[in-house]
Design a protein around this motif. Sequence first.
Motif, short mmCIF file in Angstrom:
data_model
loop_
_atom_site.label_atom_id
_atom_site.label_comp_id
_atom_site.label_asym_id
_atom_site.label_seq_id
_atom_site.Cartn_x
_atom_site.Cartn_y
_atom_site.Cartn_z
N THR A 1 0.83 -1.13 0.12
CA THR A 1 0.10 -0.02 0.18
C THR A 1 0.99 1.31 0.09
OG1 THR A 1 -1.73 -1.05 1.41
CG2 THR A 1 -1.76 1.21 1.13
N LEU A 2 2.07 1.13 0.80
CA LEU A 2 2.97 2.54 1.07
C LEU A 2 3.59 2.81 -0.38
CD1 LEU A 2 3.83 4.12 3.44
CD2 LEU A 2 6.11 2.67 3.30
N SER A 3 3.78 1.56 -1.01
CA SER A 3 4.46 2.02 -2.54
C SER A 3 3.31 2.58 -3.72
CB SER A 3 4.66 0.59 -3.17
OG SER A 3 3.76 -0.36 -3.36
N ARG A 4 2.10 2.47 -3.31
CA ARG A 4 0.99 3.19 -4.32
C ARG A 4 0.65 4.62 -3.70
NH1 ARG A 4 -1.56 -1.99 -3.32
NH2 ARG A 4 -2.92 -0.81 -2.40
N ASP A 5 0.66 4.61 -2.28
CA ASP A 5 -0.04 6.01 -1.70
C ASP A 5 1.06 6.79 -1.20
OD1 ASP A 5 -2.31 4.53 -2.19
OD2 ASP A 5 -2.51 3.87 -0.24
N ASP A 6 2.46 6.58 -0.90
CA ASP A 6 3.29 7.48 -0.17
C ASP A 6 4.80 6.94 -0.97
OD1 ASP A 6 4.59 8.79 1.23
OD2 ASP A 6 4.20 8.12 3.29
N TRP A 7 4.87 7.56 -2.18
CA TRP A 7 6.00 7.15 -2.75
C TRP A 7 7.52 7.44 -1.98
CZ3 TRP A 7 7.59 3.55 -5.89
CH2 TRP A 7 8.67 3.48 -6.29
N PRO A 8 7.51 8.81 -1.50
CA PRO A 8 8.66 9.17 -1.05
C PRO A 8 9.02 8.11 0.25
CG PRO A 8 7.46 11.09 -1.14
CD PRO A 8 6.36 9.71 -1.60
N THR A 9 8.27 7.95 1.12
CA THR A 9 8.42 6.98 2.29
C THR A 9 8.88 5.83 1.69
OG1 THR A 9 6.63 8.01 3.60
CG2 THR A 9 7.55 5.95 4.28
N PHE A 10 8.13 5.09 0.82
CA PHE A 10 8.40 3.76 0.18
C PHE A 10 9.82 3.92 -0.25
CE2 PHE A 10 8.57 0.57 -3.21
CZ PHE A 10 8.17 -0.46 -2.49
N GLN A 11 10.45 5.10 -0.80
CA GLN A 11 11.66 5.08 -1.40
C GLN A 11 12.73 4.94 -0.38
OE1 GLN A 11 11.91 4.72 -4.82
NE2 GLN A 11 13.08 6.62 -5.18
N ARG A 12 12.46 5.44 1.05
CA ARG A 12 13.32 5.33 2.24
C ARG A 12 13.47 3.83 2.50
NH1 ARG A 12 10.54 10.22 3.75
NH2 ARG A 12 9.00 8.95 5.25
N TYR A 13 12.53 3.06 2.32
CA TYR A 13 12.35 1.66 2.75
C TYR A 13 13.24 0.97 1.60
CZ TYR A 13 9.12 1.70 6.69
OH TYR A 13 8.43 1.88 7.60
N LEU A 14 13.12 1.37 0.49
CA LEU A 14 13.84 0.71 -0.61
C LEU A 14 15.33 1.05 -0.44
CD1 LEU A 14 11.96 1.63 -3.84
CD2 LEU A 14 12.15 -0.45 -2.69
N ARG A 15 15.93 2.36 -0.29
CA ARG A 15 17.07 2.43 0.28
C ARG A 15 17.70 1.82 1.46
NH1 ARG A 15 15.50 7.82 -1.06
NH2 ARG A 15 15.25 8.48 1.17
N PHE A 16 17.18 1.31 2.38
CA PHE A 16 17.11 0.62 3.53
C PHE A 16 17.45 -0.97 2.83
CE2 PHE A 16 16.05 -2.88 6.36
CZ PHE A 16 16.66 -2.71 7.31
N LEU A 17 16.59 -1.42 2.10
CA LEU A 17 16.74 -2.87 1.46
C LEU A 17 17.95 -2.79 0.92
CD1 LEU A 17 15.59 -5.44 0.93
CD2 LEU A 17 14.61 -4.59 -0.97
N ASP A 18 18.47 -1.76 0.13
CA ASP A 18 19.64 -1.76 -0.52
C ASP A 18 21.01 -2.05 0.39
OD1 ASP A 18 22.01 -1.49 -2.40
OD2 ASP A 18 21.55 0.69 -2.82
N ASP A 19 20.92 -0.94 1.24
CA ASP A 19 21.84 -0.78 2.45
C ASP A 19 21.96 -1.96 3.10
OD1 ASP A 19 24.04 0.33 3.82
OD2 ASP A 19 22.50 1.27 5.48
N PHE A 20 20.84 -2.59 3.63
CA PHE A 20 20.87 -3.98 4.37
C PHE A 20 21.65 -5.08 3.52
CE2 PHE A 20 18.51 -7.89 5.61
CZ PHE A 20 19.12 -8.10 6.74
N LEU A 21 21.07 -5.33 2.60
CA LEU A 21 21.41 -6.31 1.54
C LEU A 21 22.96 -6.36 1.18
CD1 LEU A 21 18.29 -7.22 -0.77
CD2 LEU A 21 19.04 -8.43 1.36
N ARG A 22 23.41 -5.22 0.82
CA ARG A 22 24.61 -4.94 0.37
C ARG A 22 25.63 -5.29 1.55
NH1 ARG A 22 26.51 -0.22 -0.83
NH2 ARG A 22 24.77 0.74 -0.39
#
Length: 837
Positions: free
Chosen positions: A404-425
């Motif tokens: 739902t966040l990816s559809r309704d609140d894209w800036p917040t979802f972007q922060r979650y994507l950056r976390f995923l990148d940082d954590f997985l790397r």
Amino acid sequence: MKVFAPVLVFQKIPSGRGRDKSSIQCLECFGKNLYIGTKEGLVEYITVNSVSGEESLSVREVGKRQMGRSGAIGQLTAVPFLNHLLVLWDGSVTALNMFSLEPIPALKKIQNVSLFYVSESAVQTDSVELIAASAKRKIVSVYKVCVDRWECVRQVALPQEPVALAAHGTCLCVATCDRYLLHDYQSQTTIDLFQHNMGKQNIIANKCGKGEFILNGPGSLGMFVMKNGTSQHPPVQWPDGVVDAAVHFPYVLALQNQTVHIYSILDQQLKQTVLLQSAKSLVSTEESVFVVADKEIHRLSPVPLEDQIQELVKRQRVDEALTLLDRVQDLLPKDSYKDLHKNVICTSGMIKFYREAFVEAKELFIKGELDPREIISLYPAMPVVSKDFTPQTTAVSNAKDLWTLSRDDWPTFQRYLRFLDDFLREVRPTGQGQICPRDIDSALFKLYLEQAEYEKLDQLVSSQNDCNLQMCVPDLEQHKRFFTLGLLYQSQGQHSNAIQTWVKIVEDQNEYPLHISVFQHIVNTLSNLKHKPIIRKFVDWVLLRDQVAGIQIFTKMHASSHIMFAPEEVLTILTNYAVAMILYLEFLVNELHSKEGKHHAMLISSYVKWILQSIEGDYSNETSREEMRHKLQMLLWQSSLYNADTIYEQITSSSLHMEKAILLGKSGKHKKALQVLVYEEKDQQAAASYCWRTSAGRDGKFTQGMFLTLLQIYLESAHHVIAAVDLLNQNAASFDLVSVLRVLPGSWSLKLVLRFLCESMRGTVHDKRMRGLEMSLAKVETQRHKHAWMEATHEKIRVDRGCVCHSCQERLTGPEFLRRPTGELTHISCHGGESGH
């Protein structure tokens, strides 16, 4: 929170004769054996089927013992070591057999006892210590209790009558009518703790751990006191009217008449309350805590610590769960503790994650060794490749729906994507990441591709990775990232597919323009490839497009030390590529310093062929042709591994006059070479340079001969008089004056050769003086050696017959000796060795 589960163990059945005034007074427990003391002086012995089992228990009555007609049983204590049951009744302590409840004749009653306590002997192993307090006498007596006897070994006087008693070793914790105190009867030391108000509160002094006591302190505080008077735990604030207290780590239980309050020793907070009717005392054992009421006995069985911690985690009380877990670590199996600890840490990380405290969340996920797939699975459209994976993370109340966040609140979802990148790397190279490398790499691939982070995407797929080809290839084709597709094929070992993909890009360059040189990347890849069939498959395609770049396929192999082709194989491949052939031969001769005459001859022939064709076809500019001729001339001068006559035949009819001269010189035909330079090349400077270069490393006579030959060639024609004069004036030191005077025409004036004559005479005089100086220096050196020899032989030296010659190591046979300048002795005539000296 439920930390103890109450179970009814025993219920006293009414007798049916009017109002039953009988009630339970005290309790003792050992294993499945329970001993009940009643208000009517009766001791009952029962057993239960289990002390830690089901909610319903079967109880069996084993025996009874009536101590007297009236009077309550004050206290019961079992001594399993001796099979004794000690009973306090009617102000005295009686010893019964634990199983038959028969009195032990050898152990007479101990009179005037208000309360007692049994502890293990501090010095002996065959007895226990009975500590009996007498309120009437205001003393505490210590008895040594054995199987068939007991004896008083010590008495301690008290300032007031005792009302509560506990002991640990030789340390007594006593409550008098107005205070608590500690007394060590071995060291005779007493510590006053604090006062209490006996009229307003019940006095409690119970042992609750190794060297620790629980006391009912002022202000309704449960005080923990060590035997040295200190405290290791903060006090617990419990309610007024507490009648008894017991400790079952990590909890302390405070009993009121109708309620049991259970507090945590770790944070002093109330965790649970249990309602019970007419409760009067608590009995703590290793397995559980018994609550004694007038007509019933209840057992409070602790909920397993693992279940308590998991329940706290489910309620997101993670800090509380972690505190409890750390303090009870020694009580849990090692594997169980490790799993629980990870679960608590990861749940805490999840709470931080949904609060967007990403730095703390990442640290907790790494510390808790969280399976990275747990995080990947939370994101929409992120693949979890592992078919056997099932999410195990505890659900948290503040969880957000990232879909739902990816559809309704894209800036917040972007922060979650950056976390995923940082954590997985961060976890990717660690053992935590090796749990599911394919899932991690595929998720990063998807993330970079969808976010158009193409630089990171290329770095990922160009290094060693575990991306899922079945998923990644269609995605790259859909996004038209064909160069990246080639990198992915390459990293997965599919080199042929990789190069074929890049070839298609180069051929369709107009359709898919790129900011990098794909062609050069193909060349670099082939030069580092260790698979000959693939190289052979694409090398012609490369050479047809660019021979200069294509030859790097073979030259870079030597730099990377994995040589896939022998030079003869490469030369065969390059047969139809003239420029590439020249470049490779230059590499063999100039870089690898090949000593193969064939390579030198082929390079020279290639130079000649290229130069002649460029002259005839005029397809090369003048600069390129001159550069090629310079290379040819340098090789002709420097190399000695070719046949000069064969090369000369190839250029006889050409205009390569300088090259002809070099080849003639290599054959020793210097005069003919100079004639070519003078008459055909018409380059006077080149002729003089030829003389100097040919004479390099030779003696002066050869040099003079070369320059004299060039002078004679100039003198043969009246058109070269000026050239002859310039040659003499500029190279006077290279001529023999007498030989020049013999060939010079008589018609030349002195002024014409004056400069030459002056330079030549100056050189001749200088040479004569230098020879004279050298001769004088040699004479001086000779005289110095003669002087040193005379000094060494000025006096004779007598030696014994056993003296040995310094040179030949033979015994001396002659009387005449010399002293060397170094001080060593030798002799003139020695006949030792084969020839003597």
